[in-house]
Scaffold this motif. Structure first.
Motif, PDB file in Angstrom:
ATOM      1  N   ASN A 183      59.178  -7.174 -76.976  1.00  0.00           N
ATOM      2  CA  ASN A 183      59.295  -6.063 -77.912  1.00  0.00           C
ATOM      3  C   ASN A 183      58.501  -4.875 -77.397  1.00  0.00           C
ATOM      4  OD1 ASN A 183      59.646  -4.696 -80.556  1.00  0.00           O
ATOM      5  ND2 ASN A 183      57.436  -4.972 -80.591  1.00  0.00           N
ATOM      6  N   ARG A 184      57.224  -5.103 -77.125  1.00  0.00           N
ATOM      7  CA  ARG A 184      56.379  -3.996 -76.677  1.00  0.00           C
ATOM      8  C   ARG A 184      56.350  -3.955 -75.163  1.00  0.00           C
ATOM      9  NH1 ARG A 184      53.430  -0.575 -79.633  1.00  0.00           N
ATOM     10  NH2 ARG A 184      53.308  -1.855 -81.500  1.00  0.00           N
ATOM     11  N   VAL A 185      56.546  -2.737 -74.634  1.00  0.00           N
ATOM     12  CA  VAL A 185      56.521  -2.557 -73.185  1.00  0.00           C
ATOM     13  C   VAL A 185      55.430  -1.539 -72.885  1.00  0.00           C
ATOM     14  CG1 VAL A 185      57.842  -1.743 -71.182  1.00  0.00           C
ATOM     15  CG2 VAL A 185      58.987  -3.015 -72.998  1.00  0.00           C
ATOM     16  N   SER A 197      52.201   5.984 -71.044  1.00  0.00           N
ATOM     17  CA  SER A 197      52.427   6.125 -72.479  1.00  0.00           C
ATOM     18  C   SER A 197      51.550   5.141 -73.239  1.00  0.00           C
ATOM     19  CB  SER A 197      53.886   5.884 -72.841  1.00  0.00           C
ATOM     20  OG  SER A 197      54.201   4.525 -72.671  1.00  0.00           O
ATOM     21  N   ALA A 198      51.343   3.969 -72.664  1.00  0.00           N
ATOM     22  CA  ALA A 198      50.668   2.963 -73.490  1.00  0.00           C
ATOM     23  C   ALA A 198      49.695   2.071 -72.748  1.00  0.00           C
ATOM     24  CB  ALA A 198      51.733   2.096 -74.127  1.00  0.00           C
ATOM     25  N   SER A 199      49.592   2.206 -71.427  1.00  0.00           N
ATOM     26  CA  SER A 199      48.896   1.171 -70.675  1.00  0.00           C
ATOM     27  C   SER A 199      47.487   0.876 -71.187  1.00  0.00           C
ATOM     28  CB  SER A 199      48.840   1.532 -69.201  1.00  0.00           C
ATOM     29  OG  SER A 199      48.239   2.784 -69.046  1.00  0.00           O
ATOM     30  N   GLU A 200      46.672   1.905 -71.409  1.00  0.00           N
ATOM     31  CA  GLU A 200      45.296   1.615 -71.807  1.00  0.00           C
ATOM     32  C   GLU A 200      45.174   1.314 -73.292  1.00  0.00           C
ATOM     33  OE1 GLU A 200      43.392   0.716 -69.843  1.00  0.00           O
ATOM     34  OE2 GLU A 200      42.802   2.084 -68.258  1.00  0.00           O
ATOM     35  N   SER A 201      46.108   1.879 -74.084  1.00  0.00           N
ATOM     36  CA  SER A 201      45.903   1.759 -75.521  1.00  0.00           C
ATOM     37  C   SER A 201      46.649   0.585 -76.141  1.00  0.00           C
ATOM     38  CB  SER A 201      46.336   3.052 -76.210  1.00  0.00           C
ATOM     39  OG  SER A 201      47.701   3.243 -75.963  1.00  0.00           O
ATOM     40  N   SER A 202      47.527  -0.089 -75.341  1.00  0.00           N
ATOM     41  CA  SER A 202      48.299  -1.148 -75.969  1.00  0.00           C
ATOM     42  C   SER A 202      47.468  -2.424 -76.056  1.00  0.00           C
ATOM     43  CB  SER A 202      49.591  -1.411 -75.211  1.00  0.00           C
ATOM     44  OG  SER A 202      49.282  -1.753 -73.901  1.00  0.00           O
ATOM     45  N   ALA A 203      46.556  -2.451 -77.039  1.00  0.00           N
ATOM     46  CA  ALA A 203      45.747  -3.649 -77.239  1.00  0.00           C
ATOM     47  C   ALA A 203      46.682  -4.772 -77.634  1.00  0.00           C
ATOM     48  CB  ALA A 203      44.733  -3.381 -78.339  1.00  0.00           C
ATOM     49  N   GLY A 204      46.557  -5.899 -77.012  1.00  0.00           N
ATOM     50  CA  GLY A 204      47.425  -7.027 -77.344  1.00  0.00           C
ATOM     51  C   GLY A 204      47.593  -7.873 -76.116  1.00  0.00           C
ATOM     52  N   GLY A 205      47.511  -9.203 -76.358  1.00  0.00           N
ATOM     53  CA  GLY A 205      47.529 -10.129 -75.244  1.00  0.00           C
ATOM     54  C   GLY A 205      48.809 -10.089 -74.440  1.00  0.00           C
ATOM     55  N   LEU A 206      49.929  -9.897 -75.140  1.00  0.00           N
ATOM     56  CA  LEU A 206      51.210  -9.954 -74.444  1.00  0.00           C
ATOM     57  C   LEU A 206      51.313  -8.847 -73.402  1.00  0.00           C
ATOM     58  CD1 LEU A 206      54.675 -10.547 -75.889  1.00  0.00           C
ATOM     59  CD2 LEU A 206      54.279  -8.522 -74.525  1.00  0.00           C
ATOM     60  N   ALA A 207      51.022  -7.616 -73.825  1.00  0.00           N
ATOM     61  CA  ALA A 207      51.147  -6.482 -72.900  1.00  0.00           C
ATOM     62  C   ALA A 207      50.265  -6.703 -71.677  1.00  0.00           C
ATOM     63  CB  ALA A 207      50.763  -5.191 -73.612  1.00  0.00           C
ATOM     64  N   GLY A 259      58.571   1.972 -78.094  1.00  0.00           N
ATOM     65  CA  GLY A 259      57.428   2.303 -78.947  1.00  0.00           C
ATOM     66  C   GLY A 259      57.730   3.542 -79.784  1.00  0.00           C
ATOM     67  N   ARG A 260      58.902   4.178 -79.532  1.00  0.00           N
ATOM     68  CA  ARG A 260      59.277   5.391 -80.284  1.00  0.00           C
ATOM     69  C   ARG A 260      60.249   5.038 -81.408  1.00  0.00           C
ATOM     70  NH1 ARG A 260      59.420   7.515 -75.123  1.00  0.00           N
ATOM     71  NH2 ARG A 260      61.604   6.860 -74.969  1.00  0.00           N
ATOM     72  N   VAL A 261      60.094   5.771 -82.519  1.00  0.00           N
ATOM     73  CA  VAL A 261      61.020   5.624 -83.637  1.00  0.00           C
ATOM     74  C   VAL A 261      61.662   6.993 -83.850  1.00  0.00           C
ATOM     75  CG1 VAL A 261      61.212   5.042 -86.091  1.00  0.00           C
ATOM     76  CG2 VAL A 261      59.531   3.863 -84.661  1.00  0.00           C
ATOM     77  N   THR A 262      62.984   7.070 -83.728  1.00  0.00           N
ATOM     78  CA  THR A 262      63.647   8.381 -83.881  1.00  0.00           C
ATOM     79  C   THR A 262      64.882   8.230 -84.770  1.00  0.00           C
ATOM     80  OG1 THR A 262      64.973   7.988 -81.918  1.00  0.00           O
ATOM     81  CG2 THR A 262      62.980   9.265 -81.588  1.00  0.00           C
ATOM     82  N   VAL A 283      62.775  -0.345 -68.572  1.00  0.00           N
ATOM     83  CA  VAL A 283      64.022   0.018 -69.244  1.00  0.00           C
ATOM     84  C   VAL A 283      63.750  -0.121 -70.745  1.00  0.00           C
ATOM     85  CG1 VAL A 283      66.470  -0.536 -69.501  1.00  0.00           C
ATOM     86  CG2 VAL A 283      65.346  -0.896 -67.294  1.00  0.00           C
ATOM     87  N   VAL A 284      63.726   1.012 -71.442  1.00  0.00           N
ATOM     88  CA  VAL A 284      63.286   0.935 -72.846  1.00  0.00           C
ATOM     89  C   VAL A 284      64.251   1.626 -73.805  1.00  0.00           C
ATOM     90  CG1 VAL A 284      60.825   0.634 -72.363  1.00  0.00           C
ATOM     91  CG2 VAL A 284      61.756   2.947 -72.473  1.00  0.00           C
TER      92      VAL A 284
END
Ligand code: ADP
Ligand code: F6P
Length: 473
Positions: A10-12, A17-27, A46-49, A67-68
């Motif tokens: 789910n989270r990429v 965009s997210a490397s340092e801030s994506s706290a979470g074991g999976l990432a 990670g975007r909602v539009t 690919v997101v």
């Protein structure tokens, strides 16, 4: 030619965009697994539009192609906030009391899984090896099989798997959990998780092959295995060593003014047991007054899943408890608990772990808990700190050098904190060395290699009947 690896989650963590801030074991785990090999990481941007592009955005960085897909607000609410995080997450963490099922959310979950399958279907080549991660995407292999893809498809569940009685409380569980039998290999964090899922699938009609880890269902063979996720052990050791010279770590050390630091790092999530931990800290301060003024508790807790009521509740509850403890135990020169909600770079976290005399990791239920492993890897081998670890974290299976505690027993956790703070150097070193041997033998690279070789082996050993449906729904 080596097959392409397609990782789907789910989270990429797209770089920048997210490397340092994506706290979470999976990432953190997937990032490490993909480093140094050609592959694709597919998932949500990670975007909602309001009007998501139908075509996925593609970006290549090093050997990895990201690919997101964007999500529409309805998808985000029903699939992510709704079915994944208000139904599956609590149930998989043994919290039936917090699960809020609606048919609308279930249809959103199925819609987004179909959307992912449709988009993936356009880029999949027959020899690609596919690795799907976590509870957001349980039906994905079934949906890909329905589209005619007979690739090797593996699945890894990063969170716990509860016993069958709890799983069957999930409405439509056969369509969701039962769909897992369309994978060739299902990896879980511990033997206990593996046993729970196996018993569930058998109860739903799957038949065990003689070696127990293999099941036959709907004309397919699925293998189950425990693959405890690891960390980048060597990198963490190095980062922690280097961080000692940085301004943040020097200033933090100075600010402690000789006090011992006890540190915890958790996404702000009810599964992490923060209120119980606050209770244990309060007991510690009350029961061992000789430690008052001599210890600082650092709780780093980045906010998580802010759109969900239970997460807003836990946020309020923990800050209130921390405030109360500081108010009643602190004085003008000493605040017992430092409570911060921001994200830190991995290097900064590594340096802070190394500064901490005790790592306090007490989730009520956790698939693995990478923080526990990172804390150990970051220690100074000549003067290591002590890990206090919940018996309900998957990591407790491997880290037998930790002080294992029941997070539901605050007096025992308080006593373990004291024991850890007072532990002589020889005992600390012996425990550290025992745990480091495990962390070196099962680092993130070993984990990836073991999972992918097991996936390869399942195909060789159990040719699959093509295009048959998975479990009867
Ligand atoms: P979960 O997957 O439930 O969040 P884990 O403990 O397995 O729990 O993984 C959390 C990961 O997120 C760890 O690698 C940890 O270093 C990272 N992390 C947690 N808090 C922060 C933070 N404040 N800043 C940066 N990274 C964090
Ligand atoms: O490790 C469990 C997990 O749910 C991961 O799947 C996820 O990346 C992480 O925790 C953080 O949660 P979220 O992606 O919902 O912010």
């Amino acid at each position: 030619m080596v097959a392409r690896l397609i990782v789907i989650s789910n989270r990429v963590a797209v770089p920048e965009s997210a490397s340092e801030s994506s706290a979470g074991g999976l990432a953190v785990a997937v990032q490490a697994a993909l480093s140094g090999r050609e592959g694709i990481w597919f998932g949500w941007s990670g975007r909602v539009t309001e009007e998501p592009e139908q075509e996925a955005a593609v970006r290549k960085v090093g050997g990895t192609t990201y690919v997101v897909l964007d999500l529409a607000p309805g998808d985000f609410n029903e699939y992510y906030n709704g079915f994944a995080n208000r139904v599956l997450w609590p149930i998989l963490h043994y919290r039936l009391d917090l699960a809020e099922f609606t048919r609308l959310d279930l249809s959103g979950y199925q819609r987004v899984n179909n959307y992912f399958a449709e988009s993936l279907s356009k880029i999949l080549r027959p020899d690609d090896v596919v690795w799907v991660h976590d509870y957001h995407l349980m039906p994905l292999a079934k949906l890909l099989r329905e589209r005619g893809h007979e690739n090797q498809i593996g699945y890894f569940l990063h969170v716990p798997c509860p016993p069958p009685d709890i799983l069957t409380a999930l409405p439509k569980h056969r369509e969701i959990v039962g769909a897992l039998t369309a994978f060739d290999l299902i990896g879980l964090q511990t033997e206990n998780d593996c046993d729970n899922l196996g018993r569930y699938l058998v109860r739903q009609g799957a038949v065990r092959a003689p070696d127990l880890h293999r099941l036959e269902a709907g004309g397919r063979t699925v293998t189950l295995g425990a693959f405890p996720v690891g960390i980048e052990t060597a990198r963490f050791e190095k980062m922690a060593r280097r961080a000692a010279a940085t301004i943040l770590i020097k200033e933090t050390a100075e600010s402690l003014a000789g006090r011992a630091m006890v540190m915890s790092v958790d996404r702000l999530d009810y599964s992490k047991g923060l209120p119980n931990r606050m209770d244990a800290i309060e007991r510690f301060l009350t029961s061992y007054p000789e430690w008052n003024g001599r210890v600082t508790f650092l709780q780093i807790a980045p906010k998580s899943r802010a759109g969900i009521q239970e997460y807003a509740d836990i946020d309020r509850q923990v800050s209130t408890l921390a405030g109360q403890i500081n108010g009643s135990h602190g004085d003008v020169t000493w605040t017992p608990i430092r409570y911060v909600n921001r994200a830190y770079s991995r290097a900064a976290l590594a340096g802070l772990y190394r500064l901490a005399r005790v790592g306090l990791v007490t989730p009520l239920r956790d698939g693995m808990n990478l923080v526990a492993k990172e804390y150990v890897a970051a220690q100074n081998p000549l003067d290591p700190g002590v890990l206090v670890l919940s018996q309900f974290a998957g990591a407790s299976d491997e880290l037998d050098g930790a002080l294992i505690v029941n997070p539901h027993e605050p007096e025992a956790v308080a006593a373990a904190i004291r024991f850890a703070l007072e532990m002589p150097l020889d005992a600390r070193k012996a425990r550290y060395q025992r745990m480091m041997a495990v962390l070196r033998a099962n680092d993130i690279h070993g984990w990836t290699t073991r999972f992918l070789s097991a996936l390869e082996k399942t195909r060789r050993e159990a040719p699959v009947a093509a295009s048959r449906p998975a479990m009867p729904a």
